[in-house]
Design a protein around this motif. Structure first.
Motif, mmCIF file in Angstrom:
data_model
loop_
_atom_site.group_PDB
_atom_site.id
_atom_site.type_symbol
_atom_site.label_atom_id
_atom_site.label_comp_id
_atom_site.label_asym_id
_atom_site.label_seq_id
_atom_site.Cartn_x
_atom_site.Cartn_y
_atom_site.Cartn_z
ATOM 1 N N ALA A 249 0.815 -1.217 0.000
ATOM 2 C CA ALA A 249 0.000 0.000 0.000
ATOM 3 C C ALA A 249 0.848 1.267 0.000
ATOM 4 N N THR A 250 2.075 1.204 0.517
ATOM 5 C CA THR A 250 2.913 2.402 0.620
ATOM 6 C C THR A 250 3.558 2.807 -0.707
ATOM 7 N N LEU A 251 3.529 1.901 -1.707
ATOM 8 C CA LEU A 251 4.106 2.226 -3.012
ATOM 9 C C LEU A 251 3.087 3.010 -3.830
ATOM 10 N N VAL A 252 3.447 4.229 -4.177
ATOM 11 C CA VAL A 252 2.551 5.101 -4.938
ATOM 12 C C VAL A 252 3.059 5.203 -6.375
ATOM 13 N N VAL A 253 2.246 4.756 -7.317
ATOM 14 C CA VAL A 253 2.584 4.855 -8.735
ATOM 15 C C VAL A 253 1.372 5.421 -9.473
ATOM 16 N N PRO A 254 1.631 6.161 -10.596
ATOM 17 C CA PRO A 254 2.948 6.514 -11.151
ATOM 18 C C PRO A 254 3.654 7.583 -10.329
ATOM 19 N N ASN A 255 4.969 7.608 -10.441
ATOM 20 C CA ASN A 255 5.813 8.550 -9.713
ATOM 21 C C ASN A 255 6.781 9.176 -10.711
ATOM 22 N N ALA A 256 6.526 10.414 -11.097
ATOM 23 C CA ALA A 256 7.301 11.055 -12.162
ATOM 24 C C ALA A 256 8.769 11.211 -11.783
ATOM 25 N N LEU A 257 9.043 11.627 -10.546
ATOM 26 C CA LEU A 257 10.424 11.839 -10.125
ATOM 27 C C LEU A 257 11.216 10.534 -10.172
ATOM 28 N N ALA A 258 10.623 9.461 -9.648
ATOM 29 C CA ALA A 258 11.304 8.164 -9.672
ATOM 30 C C ALA A 258 11.528 7.691 -11.111
ATOM 31 N N THR A 259 10.565 7.948 -11.984
ATOM 32 C CA THR A 259 10.710 7.560 -13.389
ATOM 33 C C THR A 259 11.897 8.249 -14.032
ATOM 34 N N ILE B 119 14.517 9.540 -12.591
ATOM 35 C CA ILE B 119 15.782 9.104 -11.986
ATOM 36 C C ILE B 119 16.187 7.738 -12.519
ATOM 37 N N PHE B 120 15.269 6.766 -12.453
ATOM 38 C CA PHE B 120 15.600 5.396 -12.863
ATOM 39 C C PHE B 120 15.931 5.319 -14.352
ATOM 40 N N PHE B 121 15.082 5.921 -15.187
ATOM 41 C CA PHE B 121 15.330 5.881 -16.632
ATOM 42 C C PHE B 121 16.567 6.694 -17.014
ATOM 43 N N GLY B 122 16.740 7.841 -16.394
ATOM 44 C CA GLY B 122 17.892 8.672 -16.715
ATOM 45 C C GLY B 122 19.212 7.967 -16.421
ATOM 46 N N ILE B 123 19.334 7.431 -15.221
ATOM 47 C CA ILE B 123 20.571 6.734 -14.847
ATOM 48 C C ILE B 123 20.720 5.444 -15.652
ATOM 49 N N GLY B 124 19.616 4.697 -15.822
ATOM 50 C CA GLY B 124 19.679 3.419 -16.530
ATOM 51 C C GLY B 124 20.070 3.575 -17.989
ATOM 52 N N LEU B 125 19.462 4.527 -18.694
ATOM 53 C CA LEU B 125 19.770 4.719 -20.113
ATOM 54 C C LEU B 125 21.180 5.283 -20.313
ATOM 55 N N GLU B 126 21.588 6.179 -19.422
ATOM 56 C CA GLU B 126 22.957 6.708 -19.526
ATOM 57 C C GLU B 126 23.982 5.601 -19.283
ATOM 58 N N ALA B 127 23.725 4.751 -18.279
ATOM 59 C CA ALA B 127 24.638 3.638 -18.012
ATOM 60 C C ALA B 127 24.661 2.657 -19.181
ATOM 61 N N LEU B 128 23.508 2.428 -19.815
ATOM 62 C CA LEU B 128 23.451 1.528 -20.957
ATOM 63 C C LEU B 128 24.280 2.067 -22.125
ATOM 64 N N ILE C 122 22.437 -4.403 -12.956
ATOM 65 C CA ILE C 122 22.076 -3.107 -12.374
ATOM 66 C C ILE C 122 21.262 -2.275 -13.368
ATOM 67 N N ILE C 123 21.697 -2.265 -14.634
ATOM 68 C CA ILE C 123 20.951 -1.519 -15.664
ATOM 69 C C ILE C 123 19.541 -2.085 -15.820
ATOM 70 N N ALA C 124 19.428 -3.412 -15.821
ATOM 71 C CA ALA C 124 18.112 -4.052 -15.934
ATOM 72 C C ALA C 124 17.215 -3.662 -14.770
ATOM 73 N N ALA C 125 17.782 -3.610 -13.563
ATOM 74 C CA ALA C 125 16.994 -3.228 -12.390
ATOM 75 C C ALA C 125 16.521 -1.778 -12.496
ATOM 76 N N LEU C 126 17.405 -0.889 -12.952
ATOM 77 C CA LEU C 126 17.033 0.520 -13.080
ATOM 78 C C LEU C 126 15.918 0.709 -14.110
ATOM 79 N N LEU C 127 16.047 0.066 -15.266
ATOM 80 C CA LEU C 127 15.020 0.210 -16.305
ATOM 81 C C LEU C 127 13.698 -0.434 -15.879
ATOM 82 N N SER C 128 13.781 -1.542 -15.171
ATOM 83 C CA SER C 128 12.555 -2.187 -14.682
ATOM 84 C C SER C 128 11.863 -1.302 -13.650
#
Length: 251
Positions: free
Chosen positions: A42-52, A54-63, A85-91
């Protein structure tokens, strides 16, 4: 496949396929678990623009960095760790961008995507004797597009619910769009483009299959909204409304 099992290239090809498919299935299953988590916690709130971002930005740059630095891709076990790690970030980025969904809906969409990917990868892993690789790719794509278009037309003619027909057509459009991409990947993994099977790039190939899965899942998750939008755009009343808007703007 064109090579016999006792052939050295054939054995390498089977080994590479097992590694890539096995690793891809592991990360895809873990991604499905992550997609189910928001509905269970219940504590996980989605969608979350900030988390998106961060995760996509770092994941795609690392890729991008990982793909361009060849020596880094060949350093075992760091290549597997980095790809994990990249797979976890993109997921996590995909989980953050999608609204909360029912576990049953997630499982149904995942099964459809995996079924599609398996079929297309199998097609890409088989090579007709004396056929150019690119010819087999595009002829297969053409035949598939014709069959999918025929199914779409038949569906629209026999269905009274146009909205359901549009959604089905969107599923077929996804299959048509992914056909050359996944078949090409299957051919590359098999070494049919004048290359050896990518023994040293197994982590990267598995990561690419995960990206295919994530892209398909995001699209299919939005089909309800896309289908509804198309349904109202093509309605006669909507066309009349847009025509009136255009006439008003002209005046």
């Amino acid at each position: 496949m064109s090579d016999q099992p006792h052939n050295g290239v054939g054995r390498l090809r089977y080994k590479v396929w097992l590694w890539i498919i096995g690793a891809a299935l592991v990360v895809i299953v873990l991604t499905i678990v992550l997609l189910i988590l928001p509905s269970q916690i219940a504590t996980l709130v989605v969608p979350n623009a900030l988390a998106t971002y961060i995760f996509f930005g770092i994941g795609l740059e690392a890729l991008c960095v990982y793909t361009c630095v060849t020596w880094l891709r060949r350093q075992f076990p760091f290549n597997w760790i980095i790809c994990g790690i990249i797979a976890a970030l993109l997921s996590l980025g995909t989980v953050s961008i999608l609204p909360e969904q029912e576990p049953l809906d997630i499982m149904i969409l995942s099964e459809e995507i995996l079924f599609m990917m398996v079929l297309l990868l199998l097609f890409g892993s088989y090579r007709l004797p004396n056929w150019p690789t690119i010819a087999q790719l595009f002829i297969g794509w053409y035949i598939f597009a014709v069959v999918a278009s025929f199914i779409t037309v038949v569906t629209f003619n026999f269905l009274t619910d146009r909205l359901w027909g549009i959604k089905m057509a969107l599923h077929l459009i996804l299959w048509e769009a992914l056909f050359p991409v996944i078949v090409f990947q299957g051919q590359i993994i098999s070494g049919y483009w004048n290359n050896d099977p990518p023994h040293l790039d197994k982590p990267l190939c598995s990561l690419m299959l995960l990206l295919d899965f994530l892209a398909c899942f995001v699209f299919l998750s939005c089909i309800e909204d896309i289908g509804t939008l198309f349904h109202y755009i093509v309605k006669p009343s909507s066309r009349k409304f847009f025509n009136r808007l255009i006439d008003v703007d002209d005046t």
